[in-house]
Design a protein around this motif. Structure first.
Motif, PDB file in Angstrom:
ATOM      1  N   ARG A  18      52.302  -2.401  48.945  1.00 29.99           N
ATOM      2  CA  ARG A  18      52.790  -2.084  47.589  1.00 29.99           C
ATOM      3  C   ARG A  18      53.827  -0.980  47.627  1.00 29.99           C
ATOM      4  O   ARG A  18      54.849  -1.033  46.924  1.00 29.99           O
ATOM      5  N   ARG A  41      47.835  -1.251  50.143  1.00 28.37           N
ATOM      6  CA  ARG A  41      48.481  -0.062  49.557  1.00 28.37           C
ATOM      7  C   ARG A  41      49.824   0.181  50.228  1.00 28.37           C
ATOM      8  O   ARG A  41      50.825   0.484  49.560  1.00 28.37           O
ATOM      9  N   GLN A  42      49.862   0.062  51.544  1.00 29.52           N
ATOM     10  CA  GLN A  42      51.110   0.248  52.289  1.00 29.52           C
ATOM     11  C   GLN A  42      52.136  -0.805  51.864  1.00 29.52           C
ATOM     12  O   GLN A  42      53.325  -0.501  51.684  1.00 29.52           O
ATOM     13  N   GLU A  56      47.305   3.022  43.720  1.00 24.98           N
ATOM     14  CA  GLU A  56      48.437   2.245  44.233  1.00 24.98           C
ATOM     15  C   GLU A  56      48.176   0.750  44.138  1.00 24.98           C
ATOM     16  O   GLU A  56      49.093  -0.058  44.221  1.00 24.98           O
ATOM     17  N   LEU A  57      46.897   0.358  43.930  1.00 24.10           N
ATOM     18  CA  LEU A  57      46.538  -1.058  43.843  1.00 24.10           C
ATOM     19  C   LEU A  57      46.405  -1.551  42.409  1.00 24.10           C
ATOM     20  O   LEU A  57      46.009  -2.694  42.190  1.00 24.10           O
ATOM     21  N   TYR A  82      42.424  -4.353  39.555  1.00 19.80           N
ATOM     22  CA  TYR A  82      42.459  -2.896  39.689  1.00 19.80           C
ATOM     23  C   TYR A  82      43.073  -2.268  38.434  1.00 19.80           C
ATOM     24  O   TYR A  82      44.166  -2.636  38.008  1.00 19.80           O
ATOM     25  N   ASN A 131      42.011   4.047  44.066  1.00 15.39           N
ATOM     26  CA  ASN A 131      43.177   3.454  44.720  1.00 15.39           C
ATOM     27  C   ASN A 131      44.208   3.056  43.662  1.00 15.39           C
ATOM     28  O   ASN A 131      44.397   1.872  43.380  1.00 15.39           O
ATOM     29  N   GLY A 188      42.854   2.650  39.439  1.00 15.16           N
ATOM     30  CA  GLY A 188      42.376   2.835  40.793  1.00 15.16           C
ATOM     31  C   GLY A 188      41.032   2.232  41.118  1.00 15.16           C
ATOM     32  O   GLY A 188      40.528   2.404  42.224  1.00 15.16           O
TER      33      GLY A 188
END
Length: 442
Positions: free
Chosen positions: A308, A305-306, A339-340, A432, A337, A435
């Protein structure tokens, strides 16, 4: 626990993480030892007194289950024989006639400070599967500590009172057993020891099958999937210095190179599980000037996530990102999630497919109100216990066979009693969406 399991082929990531499906997740198909390869010297059987064993009552056909067994009652699963894709003719010297009780011993480090939780999860899954299909089967559970001599002594004792042994769980314990002269009965190890079963190394002993969850095998499967979807692309592999991540990164890179494709590996700094921000800024600039065809994230979900977030807007279009089950913390719809979204990964049917025919019929352990780190890994170990029982039951009844099983840890192909044993697990692909990892067909 995390540090110990990282050394026993089940990956560890964020604090509390136990294992990922998954080096699912296949033990490699064994091959004959190459010229000049030697097996480690045998070691004598230890004289340490064996650990006490817990025996569950024999459930003869038509009989009810023992009052203390875990799991639920109901219609038994079809026998593995009916699921076998092929049965090759061979001497059935280890098979137990169907009208004779089959004695299984489950050898686990239940009193280990480091592996106790993992062992308890495997035991619960094993007994849940036995509860569903227990006719004519005795299960004896023997707990051990971490000491190799303790494990080998317990194995020697368990072997005397059983037809087939399932265990050990620790990677070093499996290696010590493989190198010892003790093996006389069919044995299903729950891990893959170093120095065996891969190209250029000797195969495991003929009566040993390894079916542990392997992060390396997951990474190799991810490489094959990515090569199919992104033909001819170059790959950038991202990892940190964490042991399981390095193993995952190396396995992906090696498989990518076997296909004649270009690959680079970048090791990022990390502190307390978080990637180094200045290094992410440098990576962003590098990708803008020299973008690869895809990324393989040998990272956990939080780190990805970080990543991305740091790369957002750096490229005209999003790079395809592939990963392993370490990208699925198993939070589901409770903590999506998003962000994924778009990230591809592999994981067990147990974690991805609630409507899978086998997944539906087994009880799931109760979930605490507050989900702790590592919970998903314990769930994967529970699933490993289920499939270990089903494979053990088939081998015990029909040694000298090759069969396939649509298991809760993946599509399994097993060969036992036809020369060196082999095991392959193909995990479920997912992407994904909103999320949550959604199963897909590669």
């Amino acid at each position: 626990m995390a540090a110990t399991l990282a050394g026993c082929s089940t990956p560890c990531g964020a604090p509390g993480r136990l294992c990922a499906p998954i080096t699912s997740i296949t033990s490699p198909v064994t091959s004959p030892a190459p010229a000049g390869a030697t097996r480690p010297a045998p070691r004598p059987a230890p004289e340490t007194p064996p650990a006490p064993a817990e025996t569950f009552a024999v459930a003869m056909p038509g009989a009810g289950g023992p009052s203390g067994a875990t799991g639920t009652t109901g219609t038994a699963l079809p026998s593995l024989s009916s699921m076998s894709a092929a049965t090759a003719p061979a001497a059935d010297m280890d098979a137990i006639p169907s009208n004779t009780p089959l004695r299984l011993s489950l050898l686990l480090p239940l009193r280990s400070d480091t592996l106790g939780q993992a062992a308890t999860a495997v035991k619960a899954g094993f007994l849940a599967a036995w509860e569903r299909d227990r006719d004519g089967v005795t299960v004896t559970v023997t707990d051990t500590g971490d000491a190799t001599d303790d494990v080998l002594a317990s194995y020697a004792s368990a072997q005397e009172r059983s037809d087939l042994v399932v265990g050990p769980l620790g990677r070093s314990a499996v290696g010590a057993l493989a190198a010892s002269p003790l093996l006389r009965k069919p044995t299903i190890a729950l891990n893959t020891p170093e120095g065996y079963g891969t190209p250029g190394q000797p195969p495991l002993p003929a009566r040993m099958l390894a079916m542990g969850l392997s992060i390396e095998e997951e990474a190799r499967q991810a490489a094959n999937w990515a090569a199919t979807e992104q033909p001819g692309a170059s790959a950038l592999v991202l990892t940190t210095s964490t042991h399981w991540q390095r193993r995952s990164a190396a396995a992906f890179a090696a498989q990518w190179q076997r296909q004649g494709l270009a690959v680079r590996t970048v090791e990022l700094g990390a502190s307390n599980g978080y990637l180094n921000d200045p290094e992410l800024v440098q990576l962003r600039a590098r990708l803008q000037s020299d973008p690869p065809g895809l990324l393989f994230a040998a990272l956990d979900a939080a780190q990805t996530r970080q990543l991305r977030g740091a790369l957002d807007g750096a490229l005209p279009q999003a790079l395809p990102i592939y990963g392993t089950s370490a990208l699925n913390p198993g939070n589901g719809n409770s903590f999506p999630n998003r962000e994924l979204d778009g990230v591809r990964l592999l994981d067990l049917p147990w974690q991805l497919q609630a409507d899978h025919p086998a997944v539906m019929i087994y009880p799931h352990p109760p979930q605490p109100e507050e989900r702790k780190p590592g919970a998903a890994d314990l769930e994967r170990l529970y699933a490993l216990g289920i499939d270990a029982y089903r494979v053990a039951r088939e081998i015990g009844r029909h040694s000298g066979v090759r069969f396939q099983l649509d298991g809760v840890t993946g599509r399994l192909t097993v060969s036992f009693g036809l020369g060196p044993a082999s095991f392959e697990r193909v995990e479920q692909a997912a992407v994904y969406k909103n999320g949550v990892p959604q199963p897909v067909t590669p």
